[in-house]
Design an enzyme around this catalytic site. Sequence first.
Site, PDB file in Angstrom:
ATOM      1  N   GLU A  50      -1.130  -4.078   1.697  1.00  0.00           N
ATOM      2  CA  GLU A  50      -1.432  -2.695   2.084  1.00  0.00           C
ATOM      3  C   GLU A  50      -2.654  -2.148   1.348  1.00  0.00           C
ATOM      4  O   GLU A  50      -3.368  -1.298   1.863  1.00  0.00           O
ATOM      5  CB  GLU A  50      -0.225  -1.781   1.854  1.00  0.00           C
ATOM      6  CG  GLU A  50       0.922  -2.017   2.835  1.00  0.00           C
ATOM      7  CD  GLU A  50       1.900  -3.089   2.356  1.00  0.00           C
ATOM      8  OE1 GLU A  50       1.597  -3.763   1.345  1.00  0.00           O
ATOM      9  OE2 GLU A  50       2.960  -3.247   2.991  1.00  0.00           O
ATOM     10  N   PHE A 112      17.204   2.965   0.932  1.00  0.00           N
ATOM     11  CA  PHE A 112      16.481   1.692   0.886  1.00  0.00           C
ATOM     12  C   PHE A 112      15.009   1.906   1.242  1.00  0.00           C
ATOM     13  O   PHE A 112      14.691   2.531   2.253  1.00  0.00           O
ATOM     14  CB  PHE A 112      17.118   0.682   1.842  1.00  0.00           C
ATOM     15  CG  PHE A 112      16.367  -0.631   1.874  1.00  0.00           C
ATOM     16  CD1 PHE A 112      16.271  -1.425   0.729  1.00  0.00           C
ATOM     17  CD2 PHE A 112      15.725  -1.059   3.031  1.00  0.00           C
ATOM     18  CE1 PHE A 112      15.561  -2.604   0.745  1.00  0.00           C
ATOM     19  CE2 PHE A 112      15.023  -2.247   3.057  1.00  0.00           C
ATOM     20  CZ  PHE A 112      14.935  -3.028   1.911  1.00  0.00           C
ATOM     21  N   GLN A 113      14.141   1.407   0.423  1.00  0.00           N
ATOM     22  CA  GLN A 113      12.691   1.549   0.593  1.00  0.00           C
ATOM     23  C   GLN A 113      12.221   2.984   0.720  1.00  0.00           C
ATOM     24  O   GLN A 113      11.311   3.288   1.465  1.00  0.00           O
ATOM     25  CB  GLN A 113      12.199   0.702   1.780  1.00  0.00           C
ATOM     26  CG  GLN A 113      12.381  -0.787   1.499  1.00  0.00           C
ATOM     27  CD  GLN A 113      11.620  -1.680   2.445  1.00  0.00           C
ATOM     28  OE1 GLN A 113      11.434  -1.342   3.614  1.00  0.00           O
ATOM     29  NE2 GLN A 113      11.178  -2.827   1.963  1.00  0.00           N
ATOM     30  N   LYS A 162      11.325   7.946   9.880  1.00  0.00           N
ATOM     31  CA  LYS A 162      11.625   7.087  11.023  1.00  0.00           C
ATOM     32  C   LYS A 162      12.122   7.871  12.237  1.00  0.00           C
ATOM     33  O   LYS A 162      11.745   7.586  13.374  1.00  0.00           O
ATOM     34  CB  LYS A 162      12.678   6.040  10.620  1.00  0.00           C
ATOM     35  CG  LYS A 162      13.001   5.091  11.744  1.00  0.00           C
ATOM     36  CD  LYS A 162      13.826   3.908  11.328  1.00  0.00           C
ATOM     37  CE  LYS A 162      13.991   3.039  12.568  1.00  0.00           C
ATOM     38  NZ  LYS A 162      14.225   1.655  12.248  1.00  0.00           N
ATOM     39  N   MET A 477     -17.966  -8.008 -17.348  1.00  0.00           N
ATOM     40  CA  MET A 477     -18.354  -6.703 -17.878  1.00  0.00           C
ATOM     41  C   MET A 477     -17.552  -6.352 -19.126  1.00  0.00           C
ATOM     42  O   MET A 477     -18.075  -5.789 -20.083  1.00  0.00           O
ATOM     43  CB  MET A 477     -18.174  -5.626 -16.802  1.00  0.00           C
ATOM     44  CG  MET A 477     -18.677  -4.264 -17.211  1.00  0.00           C
ATOM     45  SD  MET A 477     -20.397  -4.310 -17.737  1.00  0.00           S
ATOM     46  CE  MET A 477     -21.210  -3.825 -16.227  1.00  0.00           C
TER      47      MET A 477
HETATM   48  C1  LIG Z   1      -8.203  -2.998 -10.941  1.00  0.00           C
HETATM   49  C2  LIG Z   1      -9.049  -3.033 -12.143  1.00  0.00           C
HETATM   50  N1  LIG Z   1      -8.547  -3.533 -13.299  1.00  0.00           N
HETATM   51  C3  LIG Z   1      -9.316  -3.583 -14.411  1.00  0.00           C
HETATM   52  C4  LIG Z   1     -10.589  -3.117 -14.398  1.00  0.00           C
HETATM   53  C5  LIG Z   1     -11.450  -3.153 -15.650  1.00  0.00           C
HETATM   54  N2  LIG Z   1     -12.618  -4.016 -15.437  1.00  0.00           N
HETATM   55  C6  LIG Z   1     -13.838  -3.532 -15.141  1.00  0.00           C
HETATM   56  S1  LIG Z   1     -14.960  -4.714 -14.877  1.00  0.00           S
HETATM   57  C7  LIG Z   1     -13.838  -5.937 -15.194  1.00  0.00           C
HETATM   58  C8  LIG Z   1     -14.239  -7.364 -15.128  1.00  0.00           C
HETATM   59  C9  LIG Z   1     -14.498  -7.842 -13.763  1.00  0.00           C
HETATM   60  O1  LIG Z   1     -14.626  -9.235 -13.781  1.00  0.00           O
HETATM   61  P1  LIG Z   1     -15.301 -10.009 -12.604  1.00  0.00           P
HETATM   62  O2  LIG Z   1     -14.727  -9.584 -11.327  1.00  0.00           O
HETATM   63  O3  LIG Z   1     -15.280 -11.455 -12.891  1.00  0.00           O
HETATM   64  O4  LIG Z   1     -16.770  -9.429 -12.621  1.00  0.00           O
HETATM   65  P2  LIG Z   1     -17.969  -9.719 -13.628  1.00  0.00           P
HETATM   66  O5  LIG Z   1     -18.060  -8.549 -14.525  1.00  0.00           O
HETATM   67  O6  LIG Z   1     -17.676 -10.974 -14.358  1.00  0.00           O
HETATM   68  O7  LIG Z   1     -19.143  -9.826 -12.735  1.00  0.00           O
HETATM   69  C10 LIG Z   1     -12.600  -5.386 -15.510  1.00  0.00           C
HETATM   70  C11 LIG Z   1     -11.422  -6.160 -15.894  1.00  0.00           C
HETATM   71  C12 LIG Z   1     -11.059  -2.575 -13.175  1.00  0.00           C
HETATM   72  N3  LIG Z   1     -12.271  -2.065 -13.052  1.00  0.00           N
HETATM   73  N4  LIG Z   1     -10.279  -2.569 -12.075  1.00  0.00           N
END
Ligand SMILES: Cc1ncc(C[n+]2csc(CCOP(=O)(O)OP(=O)(O)O)c2C)c(N)n1
Lengths: 580, 163
Positions: A50, A112-113, A162, A477
């Site tokens: 979803e 439920f749900q 529903k 990052m």
């Molecule tokens: C749902 C979610 N969880 C955690 C984060 C924190 N966060 C920001 S950037 C990042 C790393 C992303 O890694 P990747 O997709 O490999 O991208 P890269 O920076 O390596 O290009 C994280 C964990 C986020 N932005 N979104």
Amino acid sequence: MKKSGAEILIECLKKEGVKHVFGYPGGVVLNIFDILYDEKDIELILTRHEQGAVHAADGYARASGKVGVAIVTSGPGATNTVTGIANASMDSTPIVVFSGQVPTMLIGNDAFQEADIVGITRPCTKHNYLVKDVNDLSKTIREAFHIASTGRPGPVLIDLPKDVTAGSGEFIWPEEVKIRGYNPTVHGNKYMINQAAQMIAQAKKPVIMAGGGVILSEAAKELREVAEFAKIPVTMTLMGLGGFPGTSKLSMGMLGMHGTYYANTAVQNADLLIGIGVRFDDRVTGRTNAFAPNAKIIQIDIDPTSIKKNVRVDLPVVGDVKNVLKELLKSMKELKDQQWSAVRTAWLKQIEKWKDERPLTYKHDKNIIKPEFVVEKIYEATRGEAIICTEVGQNQMWAAQFYKYDHPRRWLSSGGLGTMGYGFPAAIGAQFACPDKIVFDIAGDGSIQMNIQELATAVINKLPIKVAILNNGYLGMVRQWQELFFKERYSHTHLDAGNPDFVKVAEAYGAAGLRATKPEEVEPVIKESLKIKNRPVFLDFVVDWKEKVYPMVPAGAAIDEMIFDEEKEAGKEKKLKAVK
Amino acid sequence: MRHTISVLVENKFGVLSRVSGLFSGRGYNIESLSVGETIDPATSIMTIVTTGDDQVVEQITKQLNKLIDVIKVVDFMEIDHVEREMALVKVSPRKEDRTQVLQLAEIFRGRIVDSGPTTYTIEITGNESKMNAFIELIKPFGIKEFVRTGKVAIGREGIRKTK
Ligand SMILES: Cc1ncc(C[n+]2csc(CCOP(=O)(O)OP(=O)(O)O)c2C)c(N)n1
Ligand SMILES: [Mg+2]
């Protein structure tokens, strides 16, 4: 003639011009799905989660400018939409989400749900509804589409018990929507606009800062006219990319935490900053009390709450950006004897100097793929004409920096919420909205795994989406922050050991998989992917894991306190320490 | 600064939580809140007392206005107005103090709405300073229970404070 609630819902969607709906079935929405079984004019696209459905609706909306629609079941189906809704809310995307709900009789019984999705989404929707009577259905849907798409757009959720979709009522389409508590101000105050024109005429060093509002109000043309007429350099927020041509001489690219040197420097030296459809997010302003210290600030936005929320504003103009810019251009033209070019020459020259001083660059390497290089090659191969979706992290920043966006609605990125897992489903939505366009998702190896199940959706619908994974084996990052601010203690950011073979994953789903490990393979792999027209492609670019996004403004610093690659290498880490 | 804000809303379920959720979600503070139907049963008025500097209160009023179910927002800071709240105070004075308590109630135009063998319940209405003065004076006699409604406010006719 009486119709069932489910039939009324579908009739309403037709009235709203909906062609595509993203969704996932379940017990309490069976009536709706049953109608969709024979439906010819509306296609339901089954996602595999979803969250994917809501992001797809969001991507559809951003790429097309129309309202995106998702339908999910109650309980877990509904709670799975929350990230997608919050994401749309932060980035002002017009979507309408229909969630099933347990029968009205059972609401509140922990049936439920059952989940109180209206309560859960109250803070992250523009508005939401629980429909308790089938006779309220068409009016509610009409209102929901109106609210989602007007003013500052946003997500609206409609919770459908529903018995409401199963029940029957008269289908009456309200020709008009009147909501007494909802009257967005669309026309800017004439006096304020004249003031703005005066301020622009008097400014020696003006900067336009354009945001997502420019795109939402379809004002790219008007922005361009204003900027070119008054010779004002333009910088864009992450959300504003494409609102002004990235290849224009007046463009300074993105500002903020990973903005260009020249954009940030120009803002800090400006005597007038014109914020257009922006909300001055902290990723843009850095330390607010040091933001644009010498500038008077004009802010044009349709949302009064965005004005003066984060930074001081000398001249607010509440109104729809497109209308206001049209009026502003008129006002400026009425100013007689104004030598727009003459007064700007020095300023524009200065900006050119800054551009030459520190252009946006990276160090190319013959042996290892630099992620920036991949983005550049995608830009070249698609001639800047693709729709670029992104995930979140370094991949997103490089995609923002090294692809130039000349048109609105070609850049789909999760700005406000920063949702990893947004890009791929958004690309699916975008490809449905624009079947003739090349759609890329520039992804990270971490983010892509957050909604990788949507491969099935892309494959079954024969969508030729290209997913360019900048595979650095890290949550890059976060790793970058750990390197710079946490003494290189890489706590739980290493992914490589657990990463799947992305080529094989793609192939297992019936998609194509390509890989490049050397710089000379990058271009051929991209070209190869462009030949594939009947299914998605994963492009696994094994990139330099050490690469960092620069320039960077550390959190809490002023936006001209930027750090650059060279400085770090030369051991100039003082600034970093001082900020930490 | 303390502000009394009156919010005209659609009289629908969930509106109260939209308004209170706005305050809690954005870290604004509610000192008191009172809600009641207006003459038109389709609408209610919420009177909210809140504190914050000018910028915060400006955000609060704008955010309230942004809620779809909010029809009108009035910040009484800018308007000459009358404010009232009501409290019910149950006191249990010593035998020898009972008359004094009755006198005090009378001075403040309070009404005895219940009296038992050991307690009086006094209904008291007024603006904030009157309420506070009464509470301070009655405290030494022994307050057993105390409830108050929160403020309601209404503008005076035609006079606007010049700011
Ligand atoms: C749902 C979610 N969880 C955690 C984060 C924190 N966060 C920001 S950037 C990042 C790393 C992303 O890694 P990747 O997709 O490999 O991208 P890269 O920076 O390596 O290009 C994280 C964990 C986020 N932005 N979104
Ligand atoms: Mg990564």
